[in-house]
Design a protein around this motif. Structure first.
Motif, short mmCIF file in Angstrom:
data_model
loop_
_atom_site.label_atom_id
_atom_site.label_comp_id
_atom_site.label_asym_id
_atom_site.label_seq_id
_atom_site.Cartn_x
_atom_site.Cartn_y
_atom_site.Cartn_z
N LEU A 41 -12.83 6.71 5.82
CA LEU A 41 -11.54 6.03 5.86
C LEU A 41 -10.51 6.97 6.47
N MET A 42 -9.76 6.44 7.42
CA MET A 42 -8.80 7.24 8.15
C MET A 42 -7.39 7.06 7.60
N MET A 43 -6.73 8.17 7.38
CA MET A 43 -5.30 8.16 7.10
C MET A 43 -4.61 8.28 8.46
N ASP A 44 -3.30 8.15 8.48
CA ASP A 44 -2.57 8.18 9.74
C ASP A 44 -1.31 9.02 9.61
N ARG A 45 -1.07 9.86 10.60
CA ARG A 45 0.11 10.72 10.59
C ARG A 45 1.42 9.92 10.62
N THR A 46 1.36 8.69 11.12
CA THR A 46 2.58 7.87 11.17
C THR A 46 2.82 7.12 9.86
N PRO A 103 -8.32 1.22 7.02
CA PRO A 103 -8.29 -0.13 6.44
C PRO A 103 -6.90 -0.76 6.45
N MET A 104 -5.85 0.06 6.40
CA MET A 104 -4.50 -0.51 6.42
C MET A 104 -4.14 -1.10 7.78
N LYS A 105 -4.85 -0.70 8.82
CA LYS A 105 -4.63 -1.30 10.13
C LYS A 105 -5.50 -2.54 10.31
N THR A 147 3.34 6.74 5.64
CA THR A 147 4.03 7.47 4.59
C THR A 147 3.00 8.19 3.72
N TYR A 148 3.52 9.13 2.94
CA TYR A 148 2.66 9.83 1.97
C TYR A 148 2.01 8.82 1.03
N GLN A 149 2.80 7.83 0.58
CA GLN A 149 2.28 6.82 -0.35
C GLN A 149 1.15 6.01 0.29
N GLN A 150 1.31 5.59 1.55
CA GLN A 150 0.25 4.82 2.22
C GLN A 150 -1.03 5.64 2.33
N ASN A 151 -0.90 6.88 2.76
CA ASN A 151 -2.09 7.73 2.88
C ASN A 151 -2.71 8.02 1.52
N SER A 152 -1.89 8.13 0.48
CA SER A 152 -2.42 8.32 -0.88
C SER A 152 -3.29 7.14 -1.31
#
Length: 183
Positions: free
Chosen positions: A147-152, A109-111, A154-159
């Motif tokens: 929902l997908m997190m991304d290796r690129t 969703p962040m993308k 930050t920890y905060q974004q993925n949290s």
């Protein structure tokens, strides 16, 4: 529950790894891109179709080439008004064309929020509404969203993505995933 016969004789299928960025018909992307007033890289639909479609013979040399395709599809999908009809069409189209009766859709969703310009909750809820509308039209189908997190990221974004998955787990978010280039 027994499934009705498919007109093409295709038995019921499951698709458990559909990326939203690569699953929307190019004609739908084209129309929604225009509806949003996005300046597309070409005014020729067929050239656009070749840009956003992965087809036999198209040379894709890794993540860079995939990222070029996904950048454009994610840009067009970056609004709640775009996500709802796209999700509905992905699920309905998969059922009509290939008798997909179980589908898991995944996206980040962040993308889809134009670098924070769009609210994540609105993007996610539009996705859920699109899925719910498709399931109303096609009661034989079951679907869920990952929902997908991304290796690129930050920890905060993925949290934040993890928190949203937990928040909407009773509305159709069925899991999380980790994507992106491996170090």
């Amino acid at each position: 529950m027994p499934y009705p016969p498919h007109p093409k004789g295709i038995p019921p299928q499951a698709e458990l790894h559909s990326h939203v960025g690569a699953s929307v018909d190019s004609a739908v992307l084209w129309s929604i891109g225009h509806e949003q007033g996005i300046k597309l890289p070409t005014k020729d639909f067929w050239e656009f179709d070749r840009m956003v479609t992965i087809f036999e013979g198209k040379r894709i040399k890794g993540m860079y080439d995939l990222d070029k395709i996904f950048h454009l599809t994610e840009l067009i999908q970056s609004s709640p008004l775009a996500m709802e009809p796209m999700i509905k069409e992905i699920i309905g189209g998969a059922y009509r064309s290939n008798n997909i009766v179980l589908q898991e859709l995944r996206y980040n969703p962040m993308k889809r929020n134009r670098g924070g310009e769009r609210d994540l909750d609105h993007i996610i809820l539009a996705t859920i509404r699109g899925m719910e509308r498709a399931l109303l039209e096609y009661p034989e189908v079951r679907a869920g969203i990952i929902l997908m997190m991304d290796r690129t990221f930050t920890y905060q974004q993925n949290s934040i993505i993890l928190e949203k998955a937990i928040k909407y787990q009773n509305r159709g978010i069925i899991g999380i995933d980790l994507a992106g280039p491996q170090s």
